[in-house]
Scaffold this motif. Structure first.
Motif, short mmCIF file in Angstrom:
data_model
loop_
_atom_site.label_atom_id
_atom_site.label_comp_id
_atom_site.label_asym_id
_atom_site.label_seq_id
_atom_site.Cartn_x
_atom_site.Cartn_y
_atom_site.Cartn_z
N GLY A 190 18.47 47.74 0.83
CA GLY A 190 18.68 46.74 -0.22
C GLY A 190 20.11 46.22 -0.25
O GLY A 190 20.35 45.03 -0.42
N ILE A 191 21.06 47.12 -0.06
CA ILE A 191 22.48 46.72 -0.06
C ILE A 191 22.80 45.85 1.15
O ILE A 191 23.44 44.80 1.02
N ILE A 192 22.33 46.26 2.32
CA ILE A 192 22.60 45.47 3.53
C ILE A 192 21.93 44.11 3.46
O ILE A 192 22.56 43.07 3.71
N ALA A 193 20.65 44.09 3.10
CA ALA A 193 19.94 42.82 3.02
C ALA A 193 20.52 41.93 1.91
O ALA A 193 20.63 40.71 2.09
N GLY A 194 20.93 42.53 0.80
CA GLY A 194 21.56 41.77 -0.28
C GLY A 194 22.88 41.15 0.15
O GLY A 194 23.22 40.04 -0.26
N THR A 195 23.60 41.87 0.99
CA THR A 195 24.86 41.35 1.54
C THR A 195 24.58 40.19 2.50
O THR A 195 25.29 39.18 2.48
N ILE A 196 23.54 40.32 3.29
CA ILE A 196 23.15 39.23 4.20
C ILE A 196 22.78 37.99 3.41
O ILE A 196 23.22 36.88 3.73
N LEU A 197 21.99 38.17 2.35
CA LEU A 197 21.58 37.04 1.51
C LEU A 197 22.80 36.37 0.87
O LEU A 197 22.95 35.14 0.94
N ALA A 198 23.66 37.17 0.27
CA ALA A 198 24.85 36.61 -0.36
C ALA A 198 25.75 35.93 0.66
O ALA A 198 26.30 34.85 0.40
N GLY A 199 25.89 36.53 1.83
CA GLY A 199 26.72 35.94 2.89
C GLY A 199 26.17 34.60 3.36
O GLY A 199 26.92 33.63 3.53
N PHE A 200 24.86 34.54 3.55
CA PHE A 200 24.23 33.29 3.97
C PHE A 200 24.48 32.19 2.94
O PHE A 200 24.91 31.08 3.27
N LEU A 201 24.21 32.51 1.66
CA LEU A 201 24.38 31.50 0.62
C LEU A 201 25.85 31.13 0.41
O LEU A 201 26.17 29.99 0.06
N LYS A 202 26.75 32.08 0.65
CA LYS A 202 28.19 31.77 0.55
C LYS A 202 28.61 30.81 1.66
O LYS A 202 29.36 29.86 1.42
N ILE A 203 28.12 31.04 2.86
CA ILE A 203 28.41 30.13 3.98
C ILE A 203 27.88 28.73 3.68
O ILE A 203 28.58 27.73 3.88
N ILE A 204 26.66 28.65 3.16
CA ILE A 204 26.08 27.36 2.78
C ILE A 204 26.96 26.70 1.72
O ILE A 204 27.24 25.49 1.79
#
Length: 139
Positions: free
Chosen positions: A11-25
């Protein structure tokens, strides 16, 4: 207990991936779909806390962890806990259904902001793919 710990890490890793993707966008397009990820304006009590960034980040990761653990055990009861498509369908459709919460805050994109909807849903599809792959490989 070890399984729950692994699901928590997922959950932490996937949540970081999600936040990272949306931050890049957000950085590339200035679209505010990223802000929706941490927004707690529509949650009683949480919306009263002044340091919204810390509360929002904690809210995001608690939600990620709880959803990974919860969905895993629901899918396990159905005998499909290792089915990648199940994670993709639940999280992608679920995130699309949650997007209208954006109408409850002035800080988030408008309900009619189609690019934000696409970024939000795409980010959750990536999240779901990450969760499903890690579940398949680590559990």
């Amino acid at each position: 207990m070890i399984r729950v710990m692994k699901l928590t890490v997922i959950g932490i890793i996937a949540g970081t991936i999600l936040a990272g993707f949306l931050k890049i966008i957000h950085l590339l397009t200035h679209n505010d779909a990223y802000i929706l990820l941490f927004n707690t304006d529509y949650i009683p009590l949480l919306n009263q806390l002044h340091n919204w960034s810390v509360v929002g980040i904690i809210f995001h990761f608690v939600t990620c962890i709880a959803s990974v653990i919860g969905l895993f055990y629901i899918l396990k009861a159905l005998g499909i806990e290792y089915n990648l498509l199940a994670y993709i369908l639940v999280y992608t459709v679920g995130s699309a259904m949650l997007f209208p919460l954006t109408a409850l805050s002035e800080k988030t994109p408008s309900l009619t902001n189609f690019p934000a909807f696409i970024y939000w849903t795409s980010g959750h599809m990536i999240y779901s793919f990450a969760v499903g792959l890690m579940v398949k490989r680590w559990l």
